[in-house]
Design a protein around this motif. Structure first.
Motif, mmCIF file in Angstrom:
data_model
loop_
_atom_site.group_PDB
_atom_site.id
_atom_site.type_symbol
_atom_site.label_atom_id
_atom_site.label_comp_id
_atom_site.label_asym_id
_atom_site.label_seq_id
_atom_site.Cartn_x
_atom_site.Cartn_y
_atom_site.Cartn_z
ATOM 1 N N VAL A 122 -3.733 5.859 2.447
ATOM 2 C CA VAL A 122 -2.806 4.728 2.590
ATOM 3 C C VAL A 122 -3.013 4.056 3.949
ATOM 4 O O VAL A 122 -3.038 2.822 4.067
ATOM 5 N N ARG A 123 -3.199 4.879 4.965
ATOM 6 C CA ARG A 123 -3.445 4.337 6.309
ATOM 7 C C ARG A 123 -4.727 3.497 6.331
ATOM 8 O O ARG A 123 -4.764 2.408 6.918
ATOM 9 N N ALA A 124 -5.759 3.980 5.665
ATOM 10 C CA ALA A 124 -7.019 3.230 5.612
ATOM 11 C C ALA A 124 -6.828 1.910 4.851
ATOM 12 O O ALA A 124 -7.427 0.882 5.199
ATOM 13 N N LYS A 125 -5.987 1.941 3.847
ATOM 14 C CA LYS A 125 -5.707 0.712 3.094
ATOM 15 C C LYS A 125 -4.937 -0.290 3.957
ATOM 16 O O LYS A 125 -5.200 -1.495 3.898
ATOM 17 N N ALA A 126 -4.002 0.219 4.735
ATOM 18 C CA ALA A 126 -3.250 -0.677 5.627
ATOM 19 C C ALA A 126 -4.207 -1.290 6.657
ATOM 20 O O ALA A 126 -4.112 -2.484 6.982
ATOM 21 N N VAL A 183 0.857 -1.200 0.000
ATOM 22 C CA VAL A 183 0.000 0.000 0.000
ATOM 23 C C VAL A 183 0.890 1.245 0.000
ATOM 24 O O VAL A 183 1.985 1.239 0.554
ATOM 25 N N GLY A 184 0.400 2.282 -0.665
ATOM 26 C CA GLY A 184 1.121 3.543 -0.674
ATOM 27 C C GLY A 184 2.356 3.559 -1.542
ATOM 28 O O GLY A 184 3.256 4.393 -1.337
ATOM 29 N N VAL A 222 3.968 -1.055 3.622
ATOM 30 C CA VAL A 222 3.687 0.379 3.457
ATOM 31 C C VAL A 222 4.925 1.070 2.882
ATOM 32 O O VAL A 222 6.012 0.993 3.461
ATOM 33 N N CYS A 223 4.745 1.737 1.733
ATOM 34 C CA CYS A 223 5.882 2.369 1.047
ATOM 35 C C CYS A 223 5.988 3.855 1.384
ATOM 36 O O CYS A 223 4.979 4.572 1.433
ATOM 37 N N LEU A 224 7.228 4.286 1.591
ATOM 38 C CA LEU A 224 7.551 5.680 1.895
ATOM 39 C C LEU A 224 8.711 6.093 1.007
ATOM 40 O O LEU A 224 9.510 5.249 0.608
ATOM 41 N N GLY A 225 8.846 7.382 0.761
ATOM 42 C CA GLY A 225 10.046 7.814 0.027
ATOM 43 C C GLY A 225 9.884 9.201 -0.555
ATOM 44 O O GLY A 225 8.786 9.615 -0.904
ATOM 45 N N GLU A 226 11.021 9.875 -0.685
ATOM 46 C CA GLU A 226 11.026 11.259 -1.142
ATOM 47 C C GLU A 226 11.264 11.367 -2.643
ATOM 48 O O GLU A 226 11.865 10.481 -3.245
ATOM 49 N N THR A 227 10.834 12.466 -3.219
ATOM 50 C CA THR A 227 11.142 12.760 -4.621
ATOM 51 C C THR A 227 12.540 13.390 -4.693
ATOM 52 O O THR A 227 13.123 13.763 -3.680
ATOM 53 N N SER A 245 0.794 7.336 7.472
ATOM 54 C CA SER A 245 0.373 6.208 6.613
ATOM 55 C C SER A 245 0.256 4.898 7.368
ATOM 56 O O SER A 245 -0.334 3.949 6.861
ATOM 57 N N VAL A 246 0.890 4.830 8.542
ATOM 58 C CA VAL A 246 0.877 3.569 9.300
ATOM 59 C C VAL A 246 -0.126 3.678 10.445
ATOM 60 O O VAL A 246 -0.021 4.579 11.279
ATOM 61 N N PRO A 247 -1.096 2.779 10.496
ATOM 62 C CA PRO A 247 -2.081 2.823 11.589
ATOM 63 C C PRO A 247 -1.458 2.422 12.927
ATOM 64 O O PRO A 247 -0.396 1.806 12.963
ATOM 65 N N ASP A 248 -2.138 2.749 14.008
ATOM 66 C CA ASP A 248 -1.748 2.240 15.323
ATOM 67 C C ASP A 248 -1.942 0.725 15.330
ATOM 68 O O ASP A 248 -2.795 0.208 14.608
ATOM 69 N N GLY A 249 -1.178 0.039 16.147
ATOM 70 C CA GLY A 249 -1.388 -1.402 16.289
ATOM 71 C C GLY A 249 -0.495 -2.245 15.404
ATOM 72 O O GLY A 249 -0.774 -3.425 15.171
ATOM 73 N N ALA A 250 0.587 -1.653 14.908
ATOM 74 C CA ALA A 250 1.492 -2.432 14.057
ATOM 75 C C ALA A 250 2.231 -3.481 14.876
ATOM 76 O O ALA A 250 2.582 -3.256 16.038
#
Ligand SMILES: O=C(CO)COP(=O)(O)O
Length: 250
Positions: A111-115, A95-96, A127-132, A152-157
């Protein structure tokens, strides 16, 4: 200190792959069965059209989706729920990804809702993160990655329901990679944030590097502290290259 997490080498086929491409998955499966990925867990994320068939031939290779909708079901033409992916045998979903964030204007909130949807369906979320390039040049990498991670990351990981993939946008499909020093800086920062938020689990949640990982740079990138594996695009389309990358852990 918790023990080092089991490395994960995941292939993201993106919008590539017809029925004939399953032969590559079969070759990857056979290579993994021969021990060519060593201790690493191996996952392939084919296009959704191939998930069911991939699941039939996967052996010990895990299967993942490349995206999911946050909702369980409903009037969302063209979308797929996390439950649908799980129903076909997927155990992961990306996701993301920056291509989703760019092509479909996906926000951190979405993205958080998708996770969360992935977790609802029993899937592990990558969950993907990264800068341009512009963000890196402006010195905003850490701030941006921190915000994406927070939002992007929900609580409870936990160590089983979450994988983070740091994928600098400018390194994807370009043949460019950050220096190992830059990778180390961002991964150490992500680790620090995961520990601050999720405690002991945060120390063992896997943080993958993605962006032009190839057989000739995989060993160097995978040796960077807090790099727990790779998310591989182009080089995952050919079993030979993908197994050479996973072979870093053999
Ligand atoms: O986007 C990626 C994986 O999700 C990386 O793609 P490449 O390995 O082709 O640069």
């Amino acid at each position: 200190m918790p023990s080092r997490p089991r490395p994960l080498v995941a292939g993201n086929w993106k919008m590539n792959g017809l029925l004939a491409s399953l032969a590559e998955l079969v070759a990857i499966r056979d290579g993994v069965a021969e021990g060519r990925a060593g201790e690493a867990e191996v996952v392939i994320c084919p296009p959704a059209t191939l998930i069911a068939l991939a699941n039939d031939v996967r052996g010990t290779v895990g299967i993942g989706g490349q995206d999911c909708h946050p909702a369980l079901a409903g009037a969302h033409t063209g979308d797929l729920s996390a439950e649908m992916l799980a129903d076909l045998g997927a155990t992961y979903v990306i996701v993301g990804h920056s291509e989703r964030r760019a092509d479909h204007s996906e926000s951190d909130t979405l993205v958080r809702a998708k996770a969360q949807a992935a977790w609802r369906a029993g899937l592990s979320a990558i969950v993907c993160l990264g800068e341009t390039r512009e963000q890196r040049d402006a010195g905003l990498t850490i701030e941006l990655v921190g915000r994406q991670l927070q939002d992007s990351v929900p609580d409870g990981a936990t160590t089983t329901n979450l994988v983070i993939a740091y994928e600098p946008v400018w390194a994807i499909g370009t043949g460019l990679t950050p220096t190992t020093r830059d990778v180390a800086e961002v991964h150490a920062f992500i680790r620090e944030k995961l520990v601050a938020r999720f405690g002991e689990a945060g120390a063992a949640i896997r943080v993958l590097y993605g962006g032009s990982v190839k057989p000739d740079n995989a060993a160097e990138l995978m040796a960077v502290p807090n790099v727990d594996g790779a998310l591989v695009g182009g080089a995952s389309l050919e079993a030979k290259d993908f197994l050479a990358i996973a072979g870093v852990y053999a």
